[in-house]
Design a protein around this motif. Structure first.
Motif, short mmCIF file in Angstrom:
data_model
loop_
_atom_site.label_atom_id
_atom_site.label_comp_id
_atom_site.label_asym_id
_atom_site.label_seq_id
_atom_site.Cartn_x
_atom_site.Cartn_y
_atom_site.Cartn_z
N GLY A 247 0.79 -1.01 0.21
CA GLY A 247 0.05 0.02 -0.03
C GLY A 247 0.84 1.22 -0.07
N SER A 248 2.23 1.14 0.43
CA SER A 248 3.07 2.37 0.62
C SER A 248 3.65 2.49 -0.83
N GLY A 249 3.30 1.58 -1.85
CA GLY A 249 4.00 1.80 -3.33
C GLY A 249 5.19 0.89 -3.37
N ILE A 250 5.79 0.16 -2.47
CA ILE A 250 6.71 -0.86 -2.81
C ILE A 250 6.23 -2.21 -3.20
N SER A 251 6.82 -2.41 -4.44
CA SER A 251 6.18 -3.53 -5.21
C SER A 251 7.06 -4.75 -4.74
N ARG A 255 5.62 -14.17 -3.25
CA ARG A 255 5.38 -15.17 -4.22
C ARG A 255 6.26 -14.93 -5.59
N ARG A 256 6.67 -13.74 -5.80
CA ARG A 256 7.34 -13.46 -6.77
C ARG A 256 8.90 -13.35 -6.83
N GLU A 269 -0.42 -10.06 -11.42
CA GLU A 269 0.59 -8.93 -11.17
C GLU A 269 0.49 -8.72 -9.68
N VAL A 270 1.46 -8.09 -9.19
CA VAL A 270 1.58 -7.49 -7.70
C VAL A 270 0.81 -6.34 -7.86
#
Lengths: 395, 165, 158
Positions: A247-251, A255-256, A269-270
């Motif tokens: 939610g803070s924008g860090i991808s 799992r990936r 997609e994440v």
């Protein structure tokens, strides 16, 4: 229309000074209020000691431990590794399949066991169905905290379909003891694949319905946008994971990025928060990450159901598992974040030390940092968006 | 509902004793204290959602103990929480009932052997009326527990209660 | 970076604070001195080639030979490498320097290690029990722990 990017008004930045209508300022005192272990909005037995100045929260001190059920002591005394799985279930009781898989994966990596391919696909299907069920509860109870009662009933109605699928497979509705070390306990029944496909078809329009009802509702947006902003560096320093971090924008998704199982065979997609309704990292972003993750989970389940191979569901391991001396830390992505198990084995059939790294425990520790300056009603929104499960926080 | 319909079938008048009337009123509207502790709380929430619907029995969740009749202790009771449960039970007004839901609050549950922080059964701190077994009990089992409590309330009598006190 | 390179970088800066290591285990670990934990932590987090900014887990262990230990699992989101650090102390003098200034998440983890094992963390901002009640007798996860018979009037064993 909703006006986005609304910044907090200046009374928040000046606690202790309230202006009367004639312009005179009033000096106030701080109070300590207890949001006790029994409270309808704390999602379990959590005690928050709040220092307030009027309605504005100056400091929040969480007190936990009201559900400490001695998981680690039980794990040390069980005579077999498989016997620890029901206790791992009960830690995060909303995501039992993910807990079982986390522990089973840790023991399998310690012993370097390979599981049959059918087991990998079954585990992915069960874990993603469990992720949808857990996010449905998170979204439904979050709606109730914000005052919206209908999403709660709709989410529980959809969740009952998932629980029917689980009950068909292993007989239990909430705590399954299904994923064992080396495989799964029962094979999928004959009608499972068909019923799961029907569920995916049934569920996709329901997410659209939920978005129309709750997500873009003006009251909901006003209550959740720009509240409880979690900056990126604080999130990483406090080891937040799961929807809190995304939610803070860090991808970042295990799992990936630290793969396990057969997740690399599917296309998905994440989801991250982009600050669509307010600042990046506010409560609305964490909520929308969960809703969009449900859509992605449905995608993964459909691909897995189409590609599931035949085979047996348990690998050839002895009934009494005896790993060599060694230790390992394995982490998986549970609906709340990074669930890690640190197991030390001393060569006997029962573990020497099992430490469960619970995502909700770590996510809750960031609450005092992000809740300063908000109002008590905003505090309820922030605690709801953290998506804690006290069984996991206290273990 | 069924009770009233049956009585009103033949005529518009029905005669009963004060005890029966009071007991019927109490059992048809048992307000419940929202007190979920652990996993059983989720099954309790599922029981109050639309599939199983505990509200048709008159059981409505209230947040404060002062307005409730029944406390459903759903989940594991730990030593840290036990004193709070006793305090909440003391805050309920009489007549008050307790349903112990799930194996952890019945007798300690799966944590009976090595739980150093688990209270082995909530009946060590408060008196319990109905025990609902299961881990977790299905929502239908909780509904049966409520019905058993309703049977117990139906058989209560004001004179016997005065003697007990 | 491989674990050998990480150990060499640490040794070049801290020398004798790096005690022993086992780099051929399934998850390689490095043992550090207990009184240098904070400075090693700052170095691991801020050094550009290492950048261990994510502390996955901090666990306490009772080794059943009179010593207690702490195991740190660190991960770098920038470089995507992991390392395990260990530190150990004796039961008679259970003191380890706290790393809660380096990684904010260590605050609660260290409180839990104190609660369960009785390890005192020097310079911790708020060291008190987190899971068990404040007046609970003993440290539960030690191997020689005996369950108390009564706690505040309630019988504890079954």
């Amino acid at each position: 229309m909703i006006d986005s990017k609304v910044l907090p008004t200046d009374y928040v930045t000046q606690p202790g000074r309230f202006r009367t209508s004639t312009g005179k300022t009033l000096k106030t005192d701080e109070m300590i209020i207890n949001m006790g272990p029994q409270h309808p909005s704390t999602h379990g037995v959590l005690r928050l000691e709040i220092v307030v100045d009027g309605e504005i929260v100056v400091d929040v001190i969480p007190h936990i431990g009201y559900l400490h059920r001695c998981f680690e002591k039980h794990a040390e005394h069980m005579t077999n590794y498989q016997q620890v799985i029901p206790y791992a279930d009960r830690m995060d009781y909303l995501a039992s399949m993910n807990n079982d898989w986390g522990f089973a994966l840790a023991v399998e990596r310690l012993m370097k066991i390979e599981v049959p391919p059918r087991v990998e696909y079954i585990r992915v299907i069960m874990a993603e169905l469990q992720r949808i069920a857990s996010h449905l509860i998170a979204v439904g109870t979050f709606g109730i905290d914000m005052g919206a009662f209908t999403p709660f009933l709709w989410c529980f109605r959809d969740r009952e379909h998932i629980l029917d699928l689980f009950e068909m497979t292993c007989g239990a509705r909430l705590l399954y003891n299904y994923i064992w070390v080396g495989g799964v306990s029962h094979d999928l029944p004959a009608l499972f694949v068909e019923k799961a496909k029907d569920f995916c078809k049934y569920f996709k329009p329901n997410i659209v319905e939920l978005n129309n009802l709750l997500t873009y509702n003006e009251i909901f947006v006003k209550r959740t946008a720009n509240v409880g902003v979690l900056p990126k560096d604080v999130a990483v320093n406090f080891a937040c994971s799961g929807p809190m971090l995304r939610g803070s924008g860090i991808s970042w998704d295990l799992r990936r990025d630290d793969p396990y199982g057969v997740y690399d065979k599917f296309e998905w997609e994440v989801q991250i928060g982009k600050g669509e309704m307010g600042q990046v990292g506010d409560v609305w972003d964490r909520y929308i990450v969960k809703v969009r993750e449900m859509e992605q989970s449905v995608k993964i389940i459909e691909q897995a159901l189409a590609a599931i191979p035949e085979g047996n569901v348990m690998s050839a391991i002895p009934k009494r598992i005896r790993p060599d001396h060694g230790e390992i830390y394995v982490r998986t992505e549970s609906p709340r974040g990074e669930l890690g198990f640190y197991i030390i084995s001393d060569g006997s059939t029962s573990p020497y030390r099992v430490k469960a790294r619970a995502p909700a425990f770590v996510n809750l520790s960031v609450l005092p940092e992000i809740a300063q300056g908000c109002m008590i009603a905003d505090l309820v929104a922030i605690v709801g968006s953290t998506d804690i499960v006290l069984g996991e926080v206290d273990r | 509902m069924g009770l009233l319909d049956y009585k009103f079938e033949s005529s518009n008048v029905f005669i009963t004793s004060l005890e029966n009337l009071l007991n019927w009123a109490r059992l048809s509207s048992l307000f419940q204290m929202q007190f979920g502790l652990a996993c059983c709380a989720i099954e309790m929430m599922a029981a109050s959602a639309s599939n199983f619907d505990i509200m048709r029995f008159g059981v409505i969740p209230r947040a404060t103990p002062r307005q409730t009749d029944v406390m459903i202790v759903a989940g594991t009771v730990t030593l840290k929480m036990a004193s709070r449960i006793k305090r909440l039970y003391d805050q309920m007004a009489e007549p008050r009932y307790v349903i112990s839901m799930g194996s952890c609050s019945n007798c300690g549950g799966p944590y009976w052997e090595h739980g150093y922080h688990v209270l082995k059964g909530v009946d060590r701190v408060i008196p319990v009326d109905v025990y609902v077994p299961g881990c977790p009990p299905r929502p239908e089992a909780l509904l049966e527990g409520i019905m058993k409590l309703q049977e117990k309330v139906r058989k209560e009598s004001m004179s016997k209660k005065a003697h007990k006190a | 970076m491989t674990s050998q390179e990480i150990q060499d970088t640490l040794k070049s800066k801290f020398g004798d604070a790096v005690l022993e290591s086992k780099l051929d285990a399934q998850q390689p670990w490095i043992k550090i001195a207990t009184n240098k934990a904070k400075s090693i932590g700052f170095f691991l987090r801020d050094e550009p080639s290492l950048q261990f900014d994510f502390m996955s887990c901090l666990s306490g262990v009772d080794y059943n030979d009179g010593s207690l230990g702490i195991v740190y699992h660190l991960y770098s989101m920038v470089h995507k490498h992991k390392i395990v650090l260990k530190a150990s102390c004796t039961k008679d003098n259970p003191h380890i320097q706290s790393v809660s200034d380096v990684w904010g998440t260590a605050n609660w983890h260290e409180r839990e290690a104190f609660d369960m094992f009785g390890i005192y963390f020097d310079e911790h901002p708020d060291l008190r029990r987190i899971l068990c009640p404040d007046d609970y007798p003993g440290f539960p996860l030690r191997k020689d722990f005996k369950v108390p018979e009564f706690y505040n009037g309630m019988k504890v064993p079954y």
